[in-house]
Design a protein around this motif. Structure first.
Motif, PDB file in Angstrom:
ATOM      1  N   VAL A 113       0.958  -1.405   0.125  1.00 55.51           N
ATOM      2  CA  VAL A 113      -0.071   0.151  -0.066  1.00 55.51           C
ATOM      3  C   VAL A 113       0.772   1.023   0.153  1.00 55.51           C
ATOM      4  CG1 VAL A 113      -1.926   1.419   1.188  1.00 55.51           C
ATOM      5  CG2 VAL A 113      -1.887  -1.261   1.232  1.00 55.51           C
ATOM      6  N   VAL A 114       0.565   2.209  -1.036  1.00 57.37           N
ATOM      7  CA  VAL A 114       1.634   3.226  -1.161  1.00 57.37           C
ATOM      8  C   VAL A 114       0.757   4.529  -1.023  1.00 57.37           C
ATOM      9  CG1 VAL A 114       2.936   4.490  -2.789  1.00 57.37           C
ATOM     10  CG2 VAL A 114       3.007   2.100  -2.462  1.00 57.37           C
ATOM     11  N   PHE A 115       0.938   5.415  -0.434  1.00 56.97           N
ATOM     12  CA  PHE A 115       0.409   6.796  -0.244  1.00 56.97           C
ATOM     13  C   PHE A 115       1.129   7.840  -0.874  1.00 56.97           C
ATOM     14  CE2 PHE A 115      -3.406   8.568   2.180  1.00 56.97           C
ATOM     15  CZ  PHE A 115      -3.454   9.974   1.780  1.00 56.97           C
ATOM     16  N   ALA A 116       0.612   8.557  -1.889  1.00 65.48           N
ATOM     17  CA  ALA A 116       1.290   9.571  -2.622  1.00 65.48           C
ATOM     18  C   ALA A 116       0.811  11.003  -2.682  1.00 65.48           C
ATOM     19  CB  ALA A 116       1.814   9.060  -3.864  1.00 65.48           C
ATOM     20  N   SER A 117       1.143  11.941  -2.858  1.00 67.20           N
ATOM     21  CA  SER A 117       1.007  13.227  -2.897  1.00 67.20           C
ATOM     22  C   SER A 117       0.497  13.386  -4.177  1.00 67.20           C
ATOM     23  CB  SER A 117       1.776  14.508  -2.364  1.00 67.20           C
ATOM     24  OG  SER A 117       3.029  14.205  -2.917  1.00 67.20           O
ATOM     25  N   GLN A 118      -0.354  14.542  -4.612  1.00 71.83           N
ATOM     26  CA  GLN A 118      -1.018  14.640  -6.012  1.00 71.83           C
ATOM     27  C   GLN A 118      -0.057  14.523  -7.087  1.00 71.83           C
ATOM     28  OE1 GLN A 118      -3.909  17.616  -8.038  1.00 71.83           O
ATOM     29  NE2 GLN A 118      -4.849  16.885  -5.902  1.00 71.83           N
ATOM     30  N   THR A 119       0.743  15.420  -6.875  1.00 75.40           N
ATOM     31  CA  THR A 119       1.743  15.810  -8.176  1.00 75.40           C
ATOM     32  C   THR A 119       2.527  14.396  -8.505  1.00 75.40           C
ATOM     33  OG1 THR A 119       2.045  18.054  -7.559  1.00 75.40           O
ATOM     34  CG2 THR A 119       3.690  16.977  -9.088  1.00 75.40           C
ATOM     35  N   ILE A 120       2.995  13.696  -7.674  1.00 74.89           N
ATOM     36  CA  ILE A 120       3.794  12.572  -7.509  1.00 74.89           C
ATOM     37  C   ILE A 120       3.203  11.497  -8.064  1.00 74.89           C
ATOM     38  CG2 ILE A 120       4.829  10.632  -6.413  1.00 74.89           C
ATOM     39  CD1 ILE A 120       6.247  12.764  -4.769  1.00 74.89           C
ATOM     40  N   ALA A 121       1.864  11.384  -7.525  1.00 69.85           N
ATOM     41  CA  ALA A 121       0.959  10.130  -8.021  1.00 69.85           C
ATOM     42  C   ALA A 121       0.384  10.283  -9.404  1.00 69.85           C
ATOM     43  CB  ALA A 121      -0.422  10.036  -7.013  1.00 69.85           C
ATOM     44  N   SER A 122       0.200  11.585  -9.996  1.00 69.96           N
ATOM     45  CA  SER A 122      -0.315  11.687 -11.272  1.00 69.96           C
ATOM     46  C   SER A 122       0.821  11.905 -12.322  1.00 69.96           C
ATOM     47  CB  SER A 122      -1.109  13.122 -11.212  1.00 69.96           C
ATOM     48  OG  SER A 122      -2.322  13.044 -10.436  1.00 69.96           O
ATOM     49  N   TYR A 123       2.057  12.456 -11.937  1.00 68.44           N
ATOM     50  CA  TYR A 123       3.000  12.394 -12.991  1.00 68.44           C
ATOM     51  C   TYR A 123       4.412  11.817 -13.022  1.00 68.44           C
ATOM     52  CZ  TYR A 123      -0.429  16.358 -14.179  1.00 68.44           C
ATOM     53  OH  TYR A 123      -1.234  16.940 -14.591  1.00 68.44           O
ATOM     54  N   TRP A 124       4.656  11.304 -11.653  1.00 68.57           N
ATOM     55  CA  TRP A 124       5.827  10.724 -11.749  1.00 68.57           C
ATOM     56  C   TRP A 124       5.926   9.021 -11.256  1.00 68.57           C
ATOM     57  CZ3 TRP A 124       8.425   8.721  -7.413  1.00 68.57           C
ATOM     58  CH2 TRP A 124       9.986   8.360  -7.317  1.00 68.57           C
ATOM     59  N   LEU A 125       5.010   8.887 -10.409  1.00 65.31           N
ATOM     60  CA  LEU A 125       5.044   7.565  -9.729  1.00 65.31           C
ATOM     61  C   LEU A 125       4.450   6.304 -10.570  1.00 65.31           C
ATOM     62  CD1 LEU A 125       5.736   5.883  -6.983  1.00 65.31           C
ATOM     63  CD2 LEU A 125       3.381   6.635  -6.283  1.00 65.31           C
ATOM     64  N   THR A 175      -1.444  14.727   4.333  1.00 62.63           N
ATOM     65  CA  THR A 175      -2.113  13.290   4.557  1.00 62.63           C
ATOM     66  C   THR A 175      -1.345  12.130   4.152  1.00 62.63           C
ATOM     67  OG1 THR A 175      -2.925  13.457   2.221  1.00 62.63           O
ATOM     68  CG2 THR A 175      -4.308  14.402   4.099  1.00 62.63           C
ATOM     69  N   ALA A 176      -0.208  12.320   3.265  1.00 65.69           N
ATOM     70  CA  ALA A 176       0.645  11.000   3.122  1.00 65.69           C
ATOM     71  C   ALA A 176       1.278  10.869   4.308  1.00 65.69           C
ATOM     72  CB  ALA A 176       1.465  11.396   2.133  1.00 65.69           C
ATOM     73  N   ALA A 177       1.931  11.830   5.015  1.00 65.71           N
ATOM     74  CA  ALA A 177       2.641  11.833   6.135  1.00 65.71           C
ATOM     75  C   ALA A 177       1.923  10.906   7.192  1.00 65.71           C
ATOM     76  CB  ALA A 177       3.443  12.753   6.767  1.00 65.71           C
ATOM     77  N   LYS A 178       0.601  11.511   7.354  1.00 65.19           N
ATOM     78  CA  LYS A 178      -0.288  10.847   8.637  1.00 65.19           C
ATOM     79  C   LYS A 178      -0.707   9.612   8.172  1.00 65.19           C
ATOM     80  CE  LYS A 178      -4.587  11.921  11.185  1.00 65.19           C
ATOM     81  NZ  LYS A 178      -4.710  10.455  11.449  1.00 65.19           N
ATOM     82  N   ALA A 179      -0.777   9.149   6.918  1.00 67.94           N
ATOM     83  CA  ALA A 179      -1.136   7.636   6.444  1.00 67.94           C
ATOM     84  C   ALA A 179       0.063   6.731   7.061  1.00 67.94           C
ATOM     85  CB  ALA A 179      -1.456   7.610   5.032  1.00 67.94           C
ATOM     86  N   VAL A 180       1.201   7.249   6.708  1.00 68.80           N
ATOM     87  CA  VAL A 180       2.418   6.353   6.967  1.00 68.80           C
ATOM     88  C   VAL A 180       2.537   6.296   8.559  1.00 68.80           C
ATOM     89  CG1 VAL A 180       4.734   6.035   6.797  1.00 68.80           C
ATOM     90  CG2 VAL A 180       3.404   6.634   4.747  1.00 68.80           C
ATOM     91  N   LEU A 181       2.228   7.336   9.312  1.00 63.90           N
ATOM     92  CA  LEU A 181       2.409   7.178  10.879  1.00 63.90           C
ATOM     93  C   LEU A 181       1.187   6.312  11.304  1.00 63.90           C
ATOM     94  CD1 LEU A 181       2.754  11.195  11.705  1.00 63.90           C
ATOM     95  CD2 LEU A 181       4.344   9.231  12.479  1.00 63.90           C
ATOM     96  N   ASP A 182       0.067   6.367  10.679  1.00 66.19           N
ATOM     97  CA  ASP A 182      -1.001   5.633  11.456  1.00 66.19           C
ATOM     98  C   ASP A 182      -1.020   4.147  10.721  1.00 66.19           C
ATOM     99  OD1 ASP A 182      -1.735   8.044  12.602  1.00 66.19           O
ATOM    100  OD2 ASP A 182      -3.447   8.446  11.143  1.00 66.19           O
ATOM    101  N   GLY A 183      -0.065   3.784   9.920  1.00 62.38           N
ATOM    102  CA  GLY A 183      -0.065   2.510   9.438  1.00 62.38           C
ATOM    103  C   GLY A 183      -0.940   2.122   8.382  1.00 62.38           C
ATOM    104  N   LEU A 184      -1.835   3.296   7.640  1.00 64.14           N
ATOM    105  CA  LEU A 184      -2.538   2.938   6.615  1.00 64.14           C
ATOM    106  C   LEU A 184      -1.815   2.773   5.302  1.00 64.14           C
ATOM    107  CD1 LEU A 184      -5.056   5.691   7.339  1.00 64.14           C
ATOM    108  CD2 LEU A 184      -5.333   3.457   7.937  1.00 64.14           C
ATOM    109  N   ALA A 185      -0.578   3.055   5.463  1.00 65.17           N
ATOM    110  CA  ALA A 185       0.239   2.863   4.055  1.00 65.17           C
ATOM    111  C   ALA A 185       1.820   2.757   4.667  1.00 65.17           C
ATOM    112  CB  ALA A 185       0.416   4.053   3.003  1.00 65.17           C
ATOM    113  N   GLU A 186       2.399   1.543   3.995  1.00 67.53           N
ATOM    114  CA  GLU A 186       3.847   1.134   4.396  1.00 67.53           C
ATOM    115  C   GLU A 186       4.488   2.193   3.821  1.00 67.53           C
ATOM    116  OE1 GLU A 186       7.572  -1.852   3.769  1.00 67.53           O
ATOM    117  OE2 GLU A 186       5.318  -2.520   3.183  1.00 67.53           O
ATOM    118  N   VAL A 187       4.607   2.972   2.919  1.00 67.09           N
ATOM    119  CA  VAL A 187       5.391   3.993   2.224  1.00 67.09           C
ATOM    120  C   VAL A 187       4.629   4.975   1.766  1.00 67.09           C
ATOM    121  CG1 VAL A 187       7.364   2.492   2.026  1.00 67.09           C
ATOM    122  CG2 VAL A 187       5.667   2.834   0.136  1.00 67.09           C
TER     123      VAL A 187
END
Length: 226
Positions: free
Chosen positions: A13-25, A50-62
């Motif tokens: 499970v990957v959480f990415a900010s919008q620019t990265i998720a749309s154009y690089w990742l 929200t990406a940082a919070k997701a990793v902190l909370d264990g909702l995403a591994e990276v």
């Protein structure tokens, strides 16, 4: 990481900010899937906060972010570089091509910006703060929650905005946006991990692919310089 060749199944499970998720990742995820077809990938999109919070909370591994993250529990490592641009629509006075002084960021235009918590916005605000301009001094006319929304608003009106070069590139080529002559420092795309949690083989494999891409970009730049 020599044992990653045997990676045959699992979920990441990957959480990415919008620019990265749309154009690089997406390209990185496709390379991963071609190399490890048995691993299921789940991508969640938000912003840097929200990406940082997701990793902190264990909702995403990276997590993958382009903004600054100041969280002691997270390990933050750069994996790529991005260019930030100030852009305007063709009818904006700044579209005429003259260099823009720092003071004109405050006095010369209104702005349409991404929401607070966006990595693009925080990187821009950090850059102008180093020039002695407080973010609150900008005349922000509109806040919008996506890259597509801010560039659409900028191209139709008389506001400036700041976006990744990857976001702006197609519209710059079509003449629907104009790059403003105001240089901004490049920024880092970074991978986030929780310091106290085990890193799965799948996440390490994805990070390896991202770093291979960065190494290739550096090599291409050196080749062009020769």
């Amino acid at each position: 990481m020599s044992d990653l060749g045997g990676l045959q199944k699992g979920e990441l499970v990957v959480f990415a900010s919008q620019t990265i998720a749309s154009y690089w990742l997406p390209a990185m995820l496709m390379r991963f899937k071609l190399r490890y077809p048995g691993v299921d990938l789940k991508l969640i999109i938000g912003n840097t906060t929200t990406a940082a919070k997701a990793v902190l909370d264990g909702l995403a591994e990276v997590g993958f972010v382009e903004g600054s993250v100041d969280e002691p529990a997270l390990n933050v490592q750069p994996v790529a570089e991005d260019e930030l641009l100030v852009v305007v629509g063709p009818r904006h006075p700044w579209a005429r091509g003259k260099p823009i002084a720092s003071a004109e960021l405050v006095s010369g235009t209104k702005w349409v910006m991404r929401e607070k918590g966006s990595g693009t916005r925080s990187a821009f605000e950090a850059a102008i703060s180093h020039l002695g301009i407080g973010p609150a001094e900008l005349a922000v006319a509109l806040e919008l929650p996506s890259n597509e929304a801010v560039i659409s608003a900028a191209r139709e009106g008389l506001c400036a905005t700041v976006v990744s070069g990857a976001v702006a590139a197609p519209l710059l080529m079509q003449g629907l946006l104009v790059k403003v002559r105001f240089p901004l420092p490049s920024r880092q795309f970074a991978i986030l991990r929780h310091k106290q949690r085990h890193s799965s083989r799948a996440s390490l494999a994805l990070e390896t692919i991202c770093r291979e891409d960065k190494a290739a970009e550096i090599q291409n730049g050196e080749d062009w310089a020769l």
